[in-house]
Design a protein around this motif. Structure first.
Motif, PDB file in Angstrom:
ATOM      1  N   GLU A 181       2.393  -1.840  -8.147  1.00  0.00           N
ATOM      2  CA  GLU A 181       1.456  -2.241  -9.187  1.00  0.00           C
ATOM      3  C   GLU A 181       1.586  -3.710  -9.553  1.00  0.00           C
ATOM      4  N   ARG A 240      -9.203   2.866  -9.257  1.00  0.00           N
ATOM      5  CA  ARG A 240      -7.985   2.579 -10.012  1.00  0.00           C
ATOM      6  C   ARG A 240      -8.246   1.418 -10.948  1.00  0.00           C
ATOM      7  N   GLU A 284       2.540   1.906  -3.212  1.00  0.00           N
ATOM      8  CA  GLU A 284       1.624   1.934  -4.366  1.00  0.00           C
ATOM      9  C   GLU A 284       2.112   0.983  -5.455  1.00  0.00           C
ATOM     10  N   ARG A 344      -8.270  -0.873  -4.134  1.00  0.00           N
ATOM     11  CA  ARG A 344      -7.866  -0.197  -5.373  1.00  0.00           C
ATOM     12  C   ARG A 344      -9.064  -0.001  -6.300  1.00  0.00           C
ATOM     13  N   ARG A 345      -9.873  -1.047  -6.393  1.00  0.00           N
ATOM     14  CA  ARG A 345     -11.053  -0.933  -7.256  1.00  0.00           C
ATOM     15  C   ARG A 345     -12.034   0.093  -6.701  1.00  0.00           C
ATOM     16  N   ASP A 352      -6.532  -5.282  -3.475  1.00  0.00           N
ATOM     17  CA  ASP A 352      -7.204  -5.214  -4.777  1.00  0.00           C
ATOM     18  C   ASP A 352      -8.570  -4.547  -4.645  1.00  0.00           C
ATOM     19  N   LEU A 371      -4.186  -5.421  -8.704  1.00  0.00           N
ATOM     20  CA  LEU A 371      -2.775  -5.671  -8.462  1.00  0.00           C
ATOM     21  C   LEU A 371      -2.419  -7.026  -9.066  1.00  0.00           C
ATOM     22  N   ARG A 398       0.828  -1.208   0.000  1.00  0.00           N
ATOM     23  CA  ARG A 398       0.000   0.000   0.000  1.00  0.00           C
ATOM     24  C   ARG A 398       0.863   1.260   0.000  1.00  0.00           C
TER      25      ARG A 398
END
Length: 526
Positions: free
Chosen positions: A106, A136, A104, A131-132, A128, A140, A101
Motif C-alpha cells: 500500500e 480500490r 499488495e 488498483r483504480r 496505480d 499507491l 503487486r
C-alpha cells in the motif's frame, strides 16, 4: 505481546533504549548518525506516514541500497505499524512491480539512481491504474528521492509521532522475497518472535557490544544483510557501516581501512577475493577486526583455514535461510570438530537440526537426508503460496531444500541442494530465471545454466548455449552477454558463457544437468 520480553515493536528493542550520543550508523553520503538523530528521523518518518494517511498494518516496499535512509524507512514503518519489504535498487522495474503487486503493498518508498527512476515511475503508475480499475480506493502512495550529495541529514526533526504501534508475537512484521525453484519470487513472512529468536541464537555467538562496529557486504535487501546491518548491531547498541554500490574486494579493502570495523560479515567469495588482493601485494588492513563471519554459500574447508589464518581472528562459518530469518547453524572454524569437508557447524541456541528421509523420518548419523530446522525463528510461511508453505513448513519446522548429514562429531555436513538452485555470493538464484533471459536471445537455439566449483571451491554459474547458427558461436556469445547485462541484476549474472554443439540428454530425453556440471568443473570457458 512477546511473552519473553514484553517488547511489542522492534523499535523498542533496536532504538528507543539506546544512549543518544552513541553512533548507530555511518553512511558515506550523510556521515555518522547517532542513536538520538536516528530516533528523531524515525519518529518524523512515522509521523509523515500518519499524516499521509498510510494505513497501519499494510505492507510497504522500500527500494534502496544500504543507506541511512533505508534504515530510517524500515524503522519508521515499524513504528507506524506497517510491514516493510526491502528490495535492491538494481532490480528491474518489472521485478519490483511484481513484488508490489504480489505483496499488495500500500506504500512504496523508492530511492534509486536517476537513470532508473523513469522506468520505475511508469511501473508504479501502471499499478496505480490497475488498483483504480479494480475499485480500490486511493492510489499507491510513493515518493522518490536520490540520496546523493547534499541529501538531507536524518536529524532534521519534524512531525511528531504517537507511541510505536503494537505487534503481537506472531503478527506479520517483515516480508523478505526469495526466489523459488522456478525463479518466481516468494514472499517470506516473518514475525516479532523470530527476531527475538535469532538475537538469542546467533546473537549469543556473536556477543556484540556497544563498542563494536559492524561491516556487512550483504545488502539490507537480503535476509543475511538485514540481520547483519540492522538487527544484530542495533540490538547490541553497536554501530553499522552501510556500504552502497556493488561489493567487491577492492571496495571492501577500502572500507576496512576507512571505517576500521571490529566485526566483518561477508560471503566466502569476497573473503577469497581479499586473499587474492593480499597475495598480489595490496594492503588489506584487518587489524581492527575481532571477529569474521562467513555465510551465504558453501565455505570449503581449506579456504576457511586460509581466511582464518590471514585475518588472524576467529572465523565463524554459518548456514541460514530466508525461511528462518538468518543464520541458524554455525561454528568457529577449527573448533569443535567443525572443520571437516562440507561442515557448516552446529545448531545455534534455540535451534534443533535433524536430517530426514522423504517421509519425514529422522535418519541415522552419517546418512544424508533432508535438512529440517525446528526454531522459533521459522517464518509464518509464504505469502499467497499455500502449497509451497505446506511443503516447506512441515513436521514442526522448516525444510531448507538442502541435503546434509550429521557427522560422528555432531556437526552438520552439507552435501548439496535438493533442487537445482544456485547459491552465488550469498544470493539464491534459480537457473530458470537466467535461462528465460538467454532463451529470449535471437541467436540462441537452446541453453542451460548449472553451478560448479571454481578453483577456490566456491560455486559459480555457467550458461551453456547452443547457437542457432553453429558457424557463428562468437555472435551468440556476445548477444547472450549483452542480454544478461540488460535484463539481470549483477548478482544474478553467470560468470561464464560457453557455446556448445548440443545439450546432453538422458535416455528419456531430459536435460542431463549432471553432465554439464561435470564439464563445468573441468574448467575452461569464456
Amino acid at each position: 505481546m512477546d511473552p519473553t520480553t514484553g517488547v511489542t515493536n522492534p523499535v523498542e528493542l533496536l532504538l528507543l533504549d539506546r544512549p543518544g550520543g552513541r553512533r548507530c550508523a555511518v553512511d558515506r553520503r550523510v556521515g555518522e548518525v547517532t542513536y538520538a538523530a536516528m530516533r528523531s528521523a524515525v519518529a518524523e518518518y512515522a509521523g509523515g506516514l500518519r499524516a499521509a494517511g498510510v494505513r497501519p498494518g499494510g505492507r510497504a516496499v522500500v527500494v534502496s541500497d544500504d543507506r541511512v535512509a533505508a534504515v530510517t524507512a524500515v524503522l519508521g514503518l515499524w513504528w507506524h505499524g506497517c510491514v516493510p519489504i526491502v528490495l535492491h535498487p538494481l532490480l528491474r522495474a518489472a521485478e519490483i512491480g511484481f513484488v508490489v503487486r504480489d505483496s499488495e503493498a500500500e506504500f512504496a518508498d523508492v530511492d534509486v539512481a536517476p537513470e532508473h527512476e523513469a522506468a520505475l515511475r511508469a511501473e508504479l503508475a501502471a499499478i496505480d491504474a490497475d488498483r483504480r480499475a479494480a475499485g480500490r480506493t486511493g492510489p499507491l502512495t510513493r515518493f522518490t528521492r536520490y540520496s546523493g550529495p547534499g541529501a538531507p541529514r536524518p536529524e532534521r526533526g519534524g512531525r511528531a509521532a504517537p507511541p510505536p504501534a503494537r505487534f503481537g508475537a506472531t503478527d506479520e512484521l517483515l516480508v523478505q522475497y526469495t526466489s523459488g525453484s522456478t525463479g518466481r519470487p516468494r514472499g517470506v513472512r516473518h514475525c516479532l518472535r523470530a527476531v527475538h529468536a535469532v538475537l538469542r541464537g546467533l546473537g549469543s555467538v556473536l556477543e556484540l557490544t556497544p563498542d563494536d562496529v559492524v561491516l556487512s557486504t550483504a545488502k539490507l535487501s537480503f535476509g543475511y544483510g538485514f540481520g547483519n546491518s540492522l538487527l544484530y548491531p542495533y540490538a547490541a547498541g553497536a554501530s553499522s557501516v552501510l556500504l552502497d554500490g556493488q561489493a567487491d574486494p577492492y571496495g571492501v579493502a577500502a572500507a576496512l581501512e576507512e571505517y576500521r570495523p571490529t566485526v566483518l560479515f561477508s560471503v566466502p567469495r569476497l573473503y577469497a577475493g581479499l586473499l587474492r588482493l593480499a597475495e598480489q601485494g595490496k594492503a588489506v588492513r584487518t587489524g581492527s577486526l575481532r571477529l569474521a563471519v562467513a555465510t551465504g554459500e558453501q565455505l570449503p574447508g581449506d579456504l576457511a583455514h586460509r581466511i582464518a589464518e590471514a585475518l588472524g581472528v576467529p572465523l565463524v562459518n554459518g548456514f541460514g535461510a530466508t525461511e528462518v530469518l538468518h543464520t541458524v547453524i554455525a561454528a568457529e572454524v577449527g573448533r569443535g570438530g567443525a572443520a571437516g569437508p562440507g561442515s557448516i557447524g552446529f545448531p545455534v541456541p534455540g535451534v534443533t537440526a535433524t536430517l530426514r528421509d522423504d517421509a519425514g523420518r529422522p535418519v541415522a548419523d552419517e546418512v544424508p537426508g533432508r535438512l529440517h530446522l525446528a526454531t522459533e525463528s521459522a517464518a509464518l510461511g509464504y505469502l499467497h503460496r499455500p502449497d509451497d508453505t505446506a511443503r516447506v513448513f512441515a513436521d514442526g519446522g522448516v525444510y531448507t531444500g538442502d541435503i546434509a548429514f550429521r557427522a560422528t562429531g555432531g556437526d552438520i555436513r552439507h552435501v548439496g541442494r535438493a533442487d537445482d538452485m544456485l547459491l552465488l555470493g550469498g544470493y539464491r538464484i534459480a537457473p530458470a530465471e537466467i535461462e528465460r533471459v538467454v532463451r529470449g536471445v535471437a541467436e540462441v537455439a537452446d541453453c542451460a545454466v548449472v553451478g560448479s566449483a571454481d578453483a577456490s571451491g566456491l560455486e559459480q554459474a555457467t550458461v551453456y548455449v547452443v547457437a542457432r547458427d553453429p558457424g557463428r558461436p562468437d555472435g551468440a556469445r556476445k548477444a547472450v552477454r549483452a542480454a544478461l547485462r540488460a535484463d539481470l541484476a549483477p548478482y544474478k549474472r553467470p560468470s561464464r558463457v560457453e557455446v556448445i554443439d548440443a545439450l546432453p540428454a538422458t535416455a528419456n530425453g531430459k536435460l542431463a544437468r549432471f553432465r554439464l556440471r561435470h564439464r563445468s568443473g573441468e574448467g575452461g570457458g569464456t
